[in-house]
Design a protein around this motif. Structure first.
Motif, PDB file in Angstrom:
ATOM      1  N   SER A   1       7.580  -4.110   1.945  1.00 56.57           N
ATOM      2  CA  SER A   1       7.208  -4.504   2.974  1.00 56.57           C
ATOM      3  C   SER A   1       7.053  -2.541   3.768  1.00 56.57           C
ATOM      4  O   SER A   1       6.699  -2.280   4.428  1.00 56.57           O
TER       5      SER A   1
ATOM      6  N   ASN B   1       3.788  -1.442   2.444  1.00 52.40           N
ATOM      7  CA  ASN B   1       2.712  -2.300   3.259  1.00 52.40           C
ATOM      8  C   ASN B   1       2.801  -1.002   4.618  1.00 52.40           C
ATOM      9  O   ASN B   1       1.530  -0.716   5.308  1.00 52.40           O
ATOM     10  N   PHE B   2       3.882  -1.233   5.314  1.00 53.29           N
ATOM     11  CA  PHE B   2       4.142  -0.118   6.653  1.00 53.29           C
ATOM     12  C   PHE B   2       3.159   1.447   6.949  1.00 53.29           C
ATOM     13  O   PHE B   2       2.407   1.327   7.094  1.00 53.29           O
TER      14      PHE B   2
ATOM     15  N   GLU C   1       9.488  -4.156   7.987  1.00 54.04           N
ATOM     16  CA  GLU C   1       8.500  -4.572   8.327  1.00 54.04           C
ATOM     17  C   GLU C   1       8.544  -5.453   9.420  1.00 54.04           C
ATOM     18  O   GLU C   1       7.429  -5.767  10.886  1.00 54.04           O
TER      19      GLU C   1
ATOM     20  N   LEU D   1       5.576  -2.954  10.964  1.00 58.56           N
ATOM     21  CA  LEU D   1       4.606  -3.760  10.108  1.00 58.56           C
ATOM     22  C   LEU D   1       3.789  -4.388  11.160  1.00 58.56           C
ATOM     23  O   LEU D   1       2.540  -4.986  11.338  1.00 58.56           O
TER      24      LEU D   1
END
Length: 383
Positions: free
Chosen positions: A41, A44-45, A241, A244
Protein backbone atom coordinates in the motif's frame (compact mmCIF):
# COMPACT_ATOMS: atom_id res chain seq x y z
CA UNK A 1 -24.76 33.87 25.81
CA UNK A 2 -23.11 32.26 22.77
CA UNK A 3 -24.72 29.22 21.22
CA UNK A 4 -23.03 25.93 20.44
CA UNK A 5 -21.22 26.05 17.09
CA UNK A 6 -23.44 25.09 14.18
CA UNK A 7 -20.91 25.80 11.42
CA UNK A 8 -17.29 24.70 11.90
CA UNK A 9 -14.27 26.04 10.10
CA UNK A 10 -13.54 22.44 9.06
CA UNK A 11 -15.33 19.10 9.44
CA UNK A 12 -14.76 15.61 8.08
CA UNK A 13 -17.77 13.68 9.38
CA UNK A 14 -20.03 14.16 6.36
CA UNK A 15 -17.21 13.21 4.02
CA UNK A 16 -16.50 10.12 6.11
CA UNK A 17 -20.14 9.10 5.97
CA UNK A 18 -19.98 9.18 2.17
CA UNK A 19 -16.66 7.34 1.92
CA UNK A 20 -16.65 5.04 4.94
CA UNK A 21 -17.35 1.80 3.04
CA UNK A 22 -14.31 2.38 0.83
CA UNK A 23 -12.16 3.52 3.77
CA UNK A 24 -13.09 0.51 5.92
CA UNK A 25 -12.50 -1.84 3.00
CA UNK A 26 -9.01 -0.38 2.64
CA UNK A 27 -8.24 -0.76 6.34
CA UNK A 28 -9.35 -4.39 6.32
CA UNK A 29 -7.30 -5.04 3.20
CA UNK A 30 -4.17 -3.89 5.02
CA UNK A 31 -4.99 -5.74 8.23
CA UNK A 32 -5.46 -8.97 6.30
CA UNK A 33 -2.29 -8.44 4.26
CA UNK A 34 0.05 -9.34 7.13
CA UNK A 35 2.23 -6.28 6.40
CA UNK A 36 1.56 -3.08 8.37
CA UNK A 37 4.72 -1.06 7.62
CA UNK A 38 6.64 -0.52 4.34
CA UNK A 39 4.43 -2.78 2.26
CA UNK A 40 2.45 -2.74 -0.98
CA UNK A 41 0.00 0.00 0.00
CA UNK A 42 2.83 2.38 0.84
CA UNK A 43 4.65 1.66 -2.43
CA UNK A 44 1.46 2.09 -4.45
CA UNK A 45 0.64 5.39 -2.79
CA UNK A 46 4.19 6.70 -3.21
CA UNK A 47 4.06 5.87 -6.90
CA UNK A 48 0.57 7.29 -7.48
CA UNK A 49 1.08 10.53 -5.57
CA UNK A 50 4.48 11.31 -7.07
CA UNK A 51 3.01 10.71 -10.54
CA UNK A 52 0.11 13.04 -9.67
CA UNK A 53 2.67 15.73 -8.77
CA UNK A 54 4.65 15.14 -11.95
CA UNK A 55 7.83 13.83 -10.32
CA UNK A 56 9.60 10.47 -10.34
CA UNK A 57 9.78 9.46 -6.69
CA UNK A 58 7.71 9.70 -3.53
CA UNK A 59 8.97 8.81 -0.06
CA UNK A 60 6.21 8.32 2.50
CA UNK A 61 6.93 9.58 6.01
CA UNK A 62 5.11 9.76 9.32
CA UNK A 63 4.43 13.51 9.10
CA UNK A 64 5.45 16.54 7.06
CA UNK A 65 7.56 18.05 9.85
CA UNK A 66 9.81 15.02 9.73
CA UNK A 67 9.60 15.14 5.94
CA UNK A 68 11.09 18.64 5.96
CA UNK A 69 13.70 17.60 8.53
CA UNK A 70 14.75 14.51 6.57
CA UNK A 71 14.86 16.47 3.33
CA UNK A 72 17.24 18.98 4.93
CA UNK A 73 19.35 16.14 6.31
CA UNK A 74 19.45 14.56 2.85
CA UNK A 75 20.94 17.83 1.58
CA UNK A 76 23.53 17.72 4.41
CA UNK A 77 22.18 20.98 5.82
CA UNK A 78 23.01 21.46 9.49
CA UNK A 79 24.88 23.57 12.04
CA UNK A 80 26.27 26.81 10.62
CA UNK A 81 23.86 26.80 7.67
CA UNK A 82 20.93 29.10 6.96
CA UNK A 83 17.64 28.35 5.22
CA UNK A 84 15.61 31.25 3.84
CA UNK A 85 11.88 31.00 4.49
CA UNK A 86 8.93 33.02 5.81
CA UNK A 87 7.59 33.74 9.28
CA UNK A 88 3.96 33.64 8.12
CA UNK A 89 3.70 29.86 8.15
CA UNK A 90 2.98 27.01 10.52
CA UNK A 91 5.64 26.45 13.18
CA UNK A 92 6.74 23.09 11.66
CA UNK A 93 8.41 24.87 8.72
CA UNK A 94 10.87 26.61 11.02
CA UNK A 95 10.95 23.79 13.60
CA UNK A 96 12.29 21.38 10.98
CA UNK A 97 15.08 23.81 10.06
CA UNK A 98 16.08 24.13 13.71
CA UNK A 99 15.86 20.36 14.26
CA UNK A 100 18.35 19.89 11.42
CA UNK A 101 20.73 22.23 13.28
CA UNK A 102 20.40 25.13 10.82
CA UNK A 103 19.03 28.65 11.32
CA UNK A 104 15.93 30.06 9.62
CA UNK A 105 16.46 33.37 7.82
CA UNK A 106 13.09 35.03 7.45
CA UNK A 107 11.94 37.30 4.63
CA UNK A 108 8.76 39.36 4.57
CA UNK A 109 5.63 38.58 2.56
CA UNK A 110 3.62 40.06 -0.29
CA UNK A 111 0.69 41.73 1.52
CA UNK A 112 -1.73 40.78 -1.28
CA UNK A 113 -1.13 37.02 -1.40
CA UNK A 114 0.62 36.52 1.99
CA UNK A 115 3.25 34.48 0.12
CA UNK A 116 7.02 34.96 0.27
CA UNK A 117 8.04 38.31 -1.26
CA UNK A 118 10.53 36.95 -3.78
CA UNK A 119 11.93 40.43 -4.45
CA UNK A 120 13.57 40.23 -1.00
CA UNK A 121 15.43 36.97 -1.61
CA UNK A 122 18.57 38.42 -3.15
CA UNK A 123 19.24 40.65 -0.16
CA UNK A 124 18.60 37.79 2.27
CA UNK A 125 21.35 35.53 0.87
CA UNK A 126 24.50 35.34 3.01
CA UNK A 127 27.65 33.25 2.93
CA UNK A 128 25.87 30.76 5.20
CA UNK A 129 22.77 30.32 3.04
CA UNK A 130 22.31 26.79 1.70
CA UNK A 131 18.64 26.49 0.78
CA UNK A 132 15.51 28.49 -0.04
CA UNK A 133 12.32 27.04 1.43
CA UNK A 134 9.23 28.78 -0.04
CA UNK A 135 5.88 27.92 1.53
CA UNK A 136 2.94 27.44 -0.86
CA UNK A 137 0.55 28.97 1.63
CA UNK A 138 -3.23 28.58 1.84
CA UNK A 139 -3.38 26.65 -1.44
CA UNK A 140 -1.35 28.60 -4.01
CA UNK A 141 2.29 28.63 -5.11
CA UNK A 142 5.10 31.09 -4.54
CA UNK A 143 6.64 32.49 -7.76
CA UNK A 144 9.01 29.58 -8.32
CA UNK A 145 10.69 30.97 -11.44
CA UNK A 146 11.88 33.95 -9.38
CA UNK A 147 12.98 31.68 -6.54
CA UNK A 148 14.95 29.44 -8.89
CA UNK A 149 16.60 32.42 -10.55
CA UNK A 150 18.07 33.57 -7.22
CA UNK A 151 18.95 30.01 -6.20
CA UNK A 152 20.83 29.29 -9.42
CA UNK A 153 22.73 32.57 -9.22
CA UNK A 154 23.99 31.67 -5.73
CA UNK A 155 24.28 27.88 -6.05
CA UNK A 156 21.47 27.16 -3.57
CA UNK A 157 19.08 24.24 -3.34
CA UNK A 158 15.32 24.84 -3.29
CA UNK A 159 12.74 22.84 -1.36
CA UNK A 160 9.00 23.51 -1.51
CA UNK A 161 6.80 23.34 1.57
CA UNK A 162 3.64 22.00 -0.09
CA UNK A 163 1.74 21.12 3.09
CA UNK A 164 -1.25 23.22 1.97
CA UNK A 165 -1.00 22.96 -1.79
CA UNK A 166 -1.89 19.46 -3.01
CA UNK A 167 -2.88 19.84 -6.65
CA UNK A 168 -2.07 23.56 -6.86
CA UNK A 169 -0.41 24.53 -10.13
CA UNK A 170 1.74 27.35 -11.45
CA UNK A 171 1.89 27.80 -15.21
CA UNK A 172 0.83 24.18 -15.63
CA UNK A 173 3.30 22.65 -13.16
CA UNK A 174 2.10 21.15 -9.91
CA UNK A 175 3.34 22.10 -6.46
CA UNK A 176 6.27 19.87 -5.52
CA UNK A 177 7.61 19.56 -9.06
CA UNK A 178 9.41 22.91 -9.30
CA UNK A 179 12.42 22.31 -7.04
CA UNK A 180 14.86 19.71 -5.72
CA UNK A 181 12.20 18.34 -3.35
CA UNK A 182 8.63 19.04 -2.30
CA UNK A 183 7.22 18.10 1.09
CA UNK A 184 3.52 17.37 1.66
CA UNK A 185 1.39 16.91 4.74
CA UNK A 186 -1.61 14.59 4.85
CA UNK A 187 -2.85 15.92 8.18
CA UNK A 188 -6.66 15.53 8.31
CA UNK A 189 -7.49 19.14 7.37
CA UNK A 190 -5.36 19.19 4.20
CA UNK A 191 -6.76 19.06 0.65
CA UNK A 192 -5.69 15.40 0.70
CA UNK A 193 -6.03 14.46 4.35
CA UNK A 194 -5.95 11.18 6.24
CA UNK A 195 -7.24 10.29 9.69
CA UNK A 196 -4.07 11.18 11.57
CA UNK A 197 -0.53 12.29 10.75
CA UNK A 198 1.23 11.38 7.51
CA UNK A 199 3.47 13.04 4.94
CA UNK A 200 5.57 12.57 1.80
CA UNK A 201 8.68 13.97 0.18
CA UNK A 202 8.65 14.01 -3.62
CA UNK A 203 11.66 14.38 -5.90
CA UNK A 204 12.95 13.49 -9.34
CA UNK A 205 16.50 13.08 -8.04
CA UNK A 206 17.31 9.34 -7.63
CA UNK A 207 20.15 10.05 -5.19
CA UNK A 208 17.89 12.06 -2.90
CA UNK A 209 15.23 9.35 -3.20
CA UNK A 210 17.71 6.71 -2.00
CA UNK A 211 19.05 8.95 0.75
CA UNK A 212 15.57 9.74 2.08
CA UNK A 213 14.49 6.09 2.11
CA UNK A 214 17.57 5.28 4.13
CA UNK A 215 17.15 8.17 6.56
CA UNK A 216 13.49 7.39 7.33
CA UNK A 217 14.45 3.79 8.27
CA UNK A 218 17.28 4.11 10.84
CA UNK A 219 19.86 4.73 8.10
CA UNK A 220 19.32 1.20 6.81
CA UNK A 221 19.34 -0.18 3.28
CA UNK A 222 19.07 -3.70 4.65
CA UNK A 223 17.16 -4.58 7.79
CA UNK A 224 19.26 -4.52 10.98
CA UNK A 225 22.33 -2.92 9.32
CA UNK A 226 22.69 0.85 9.53
CA UNK A 227 24.79 2.64 6.93
CA UNK A 228 24.52 6.02 8.66
CA UNK A 229 22.67 7.62 11.57
CA UNK A 230 18.99 7.61 10.69
CA UNK A 231 15.51 7.95 12.12
CA UNK A 232 12.17 6.20 12.39
CA UNK A 233 9.84 8.21 10.15
CA UNK A 234 7.95 5.61 8.14
CA UNK A 235 4.45 5.99 6.71
CA UNK A 236 2.28 3.13 7.98
CA UNK A 237 0.32 0.94 5.59
CA UNK A 238 -3.17 1.79 6.85
CA UNK A 239 -2.69 5.51 6.26
CA UNK A 240 -1.08 4.83 2.90
CA UNK A 241 -4.04 2.73 1.75
CA UNK A 242 -6.58 5.31 2.93
CA UNK A 243 -4.70 8.10 1.18
CA UNK A 244 -4.30 6.07 -2.00
CA UNK A 245 -8.06 5.64 -2.18
CA UNK A 246 -8.72 9.31 -1.40
CA UNK A 247 -6.19 10.40 -4.02
CA UNK A 248 -8.60 9.30 -6.75
CA UNK A 249 -11.08 11.84 -5.32
CA UNK A 250 -8.62 14.71 -4.79
CA UNK A 251 -9.49 16.60 -7.97
CA UNK A 252 -13.14 16.39 -6.96
CA UNK A 253 -12.36 17.80 -3.52
CA UNK A 254 -10.46 20.66 -5.16
CA UNK A 255 -13.33 21.40 -7.55
CA UNK A 256 -15.70 21.73 -4.58
CA UNK A 257 -13.27 24.02 -2.75
CA UNK A 258 -12.99 26.22 -5.83
CA UNK A 259 -16.78 26.37 -6.19
CA UNK A 260 -17.10 27.50 -2.58
CA UNK A 261 -14.32 30.07 -3.01
CA UNK A 262 -15.89 31.50 -6.16
CA UNK A 263 -19.16 31.83 -4.30
CA UNK A 264 -17.53 33.56 -1.32
CA UNK A 265 -15.93 35.93 -3.81
CA UNK A 266 -19.31 36.87 -5.28
CA UNK A 267 -21.29 37.05 -2.05
CA UNK A 268 -18.72 39.15 -0.19
CA UNK A 269 -17.46 41.32 -3.07
CA UNK A 270 -19.21 44.48 -1.85
CA UNK A 271 -18.07 44.21 1.77
CA UNK A 272 -15.01 45.81 3.35
CA UNK A 273 -13.34 42.42 3.78
CA UNK A 274 -10.07 41.95 1.90
CA UNK A 275 -10.68 38.77 -0.07
CA UNK A 276 -8.05 36.30 -1.37
CA UNK A 277 -5.78 37.43 -4.19
CA UNK A 278 -4.49 34.94 -6.75
CA UNK A 279 -0.96 35.41 -8.04
CA UNK A 280 -0.59 35.47 -11.83
CA UNK A 281 -0.05 32.00 -13.29
CA UNK A 282 -1.48 30.20 -10.26
CA UNK A 283 -4.43 27.84 -9.93
CA UNK A 284 -5.48 28.04 -6.27
CA UNK A 285 -6.84 24.96 -4.46
CA UNK A 286 -8.20 26.93 -1.47
CA UNK A 287 -6.95 24.87 1.42
CA UNK A 288 -8.06 27.97 3.30
CA UNK A 289 -10.19 30.92 2.28
CA UNK A 290 -8.34 33.75 4.00
CA UNK A 291 -9.90 37.19 4.48
CA UNK A 292 -8.54 40.25 6.24
CA UNK A 293 -10.12 43.11 8.14
CA UNK A 294 -8.76 45.64 10.68
CA UNK A 295 -11.66 44.81 13.02
CA UNK A 296 -10.97 41.07 12.82
CA UNK A 297 -11.13 40.21 16.51
CA UNK A 298 -14.60 41.69 16.93
CA UNK A 299 -15.80 39.92 13.79
CA UNK A 300 -14.52 36.57 15.06
CA UNK A 301 -16.10 37.05 18.49
CA UNK A 302 -19.49 37.94 17.03
CA UNK A 303 -19.39 35.03 14.57
CA UNK A 304 -18.67 32.69 17.48
CA UNK A 305 -21.64 34.16 19.35
CA UNK A 306 -23.75 33.23 16.31
CA UNK A 307 -22.42 29.67 16.33
CA UNK A 308 -19.95 30.11 13.44
CA UNK A 309 -16.31 29.18 14.00
CA UNK A 310 -13.45 30.64 11.95
CA UNK A 311 -9.68 30.35 12.32
CA UNK A 312 -6.53 32.50 12.22
CA UNK A 313 -3.59 31.12 10.25
CA UNK A 314 -1.40 32.42 11.80
CA UNK A 315 -1.92 34.80 14.76
CA UNK A 316 1.74 34.96 15.83
CA UNK A 317 4.58 35.32 13.31
CA UNK A 318 7.26 32.76 14.07
CA UNK A 319 10.05 35.34 14.36
CA UNK A 320 8.22 36.94 17.33
CA UNK A 321 7.80 33.67 19.27
CA UNK A 322 9.87 32.93 22.38
CA UNK A 323 10.71 29.52 20.95
CA UNK A 324 12.70 31.19 18.15
CA UNK A 325 14.12 34.15 20.07
CA UNK A 326 17.67 32.76 19.76
CA UNK A 327 17.75 33.83 16.10
CA UNK A 328 17.71 37.51 17.01
CA UNK A 329 14.54 38.77 15.37
CA UNK A 330 12.32 41.39 16.97
CA UNK A 331 8.87 42.87 16.50
CA UNK A 332 9.06 45.30 13.62
CA UNK A 333 11.59 43.31 11.58
CA UNK A 334 8.95 41.93 9.19
CA UNK A 335 6.25 44.63 9.14
CA UNK A 336 4.03 43.15 6.43
CA UNK A 337 4.01 39.76 8.12
CA UNK A 338 3.23 41.33 11.47
CA UNK A 339 0.42 43.49 10.11
CA UNK A 340 -1.18 40.53 8.33
CA UNK A 341 -1.16 38.54 11.58
CA UNK A 342 -3.47 41.11 13.15
CA UNK A 343 -5.95 41.18 10.25
CA UNK A 344 -6.26 37.72 8.66
CA UNK A 345 -8.81 35.00 9.37
CA UNK A 346 -10.12 32.05 7.38
CA UNK A 347 -13.77 31.26 6.72
CA UNK A 348 -15.25 27.75 6.80
CA UNK A 349 -13.83 25.77 3.87
CA UNK A 350 -14.10 22.03 3.23
CA UNK A 351 -15.66 19.98 0.42
CA UNK A 352 -18.76 18.94 2.35
CA UNK A 353 -19.66 22.52 3.33
CA UNK A 354 -23.09 23.26 1.85
CA UNK A 355 -24.15 26.39 0.03
CA UNK A 356 -26.83 26.83 2.71
CA UNK A 357 -24.20 26.88 5.47
CA UNK A 358 -22.06 29.22 3.39
CA UNK A 359 -25.04 31.57 3.02
CA UNK A 360 -25.35 31.72 6.81
CA UNK A 361 -21.68 32.61 7.15
CA UNK A 362 -21.92 35.38 4.57
CA UNK A 363 -25.20 36.74 5.96
CA UNK A 364 -23.68 36.83 9.44
CA UNK A 365 -20.63 38.70 8.13
CA UNK A 366 -22.86 41.22 6.38
CA UNK A 367 -24.85 41.78 9.58
CA UNK A 368 -21.70 42.20 11.71
CA UNK A 369 -20.13 44.63 9.25
CA UNK A 370 -23.38 46.47 8.59
CA UNK A 371 -22.74 45.98 4.88
CA UNK A 372 -24.79 44.30 2.13
CA UNK A 373 -23.81 40.97 0.68
CA UNK A 374 -24.58 39.99 -2.88
CA UNK A 375 -27.67 38.01 -3.77
CA UNK A 376 -27.15 34.48 -5.03
CA UNK A 377 -28.97 31.20 -5.43
CA UNK A 378 -29.75 29.37 -2.19
CA UNK A 379 -28.71 25.79 -2.78
CA UNK A 380 -28.31 23.17 -0.07
CA UNK A 381 -25.32 21.25 -1.33
CA UNK A 382 -22.71 21.41 -4.03
CA UNK A 383 -23.16 20.29 -7.64
Amino acid sequence: MSQLPTIKVWDYLEELEEEKDDILEGILKVLHSGRLVLGESGRNFESAFSAYCGVDHGIGVDNATNGLFLALKALNIGPGDEVITVSNTAVPTAAAIVAAGAAPRFVDIDPETYLMDVSLLEAAVTSRTRCILPVHLYGQCVDMAAVQEVAQRHGLTVMEDCAQAHGATQRGRKAGSMSDMGVFSFYPTKPLGGYGDAGMVVTSNPELDHKLRRLRFYGMDTTYYSEEPGFNSRLDEIHAEILLRKLSRLDGYIAKRRALAERYDRLLASTSLKLPSIQAGNEHVYYLYVCAHPDRDRIIAELKHMGILVNISYPWPIHTMRGFAQFGYHAGDLPKTELAATHIFSLPMYPALTFAAQDKVCTALGDILGEPIAKDERLDGLP
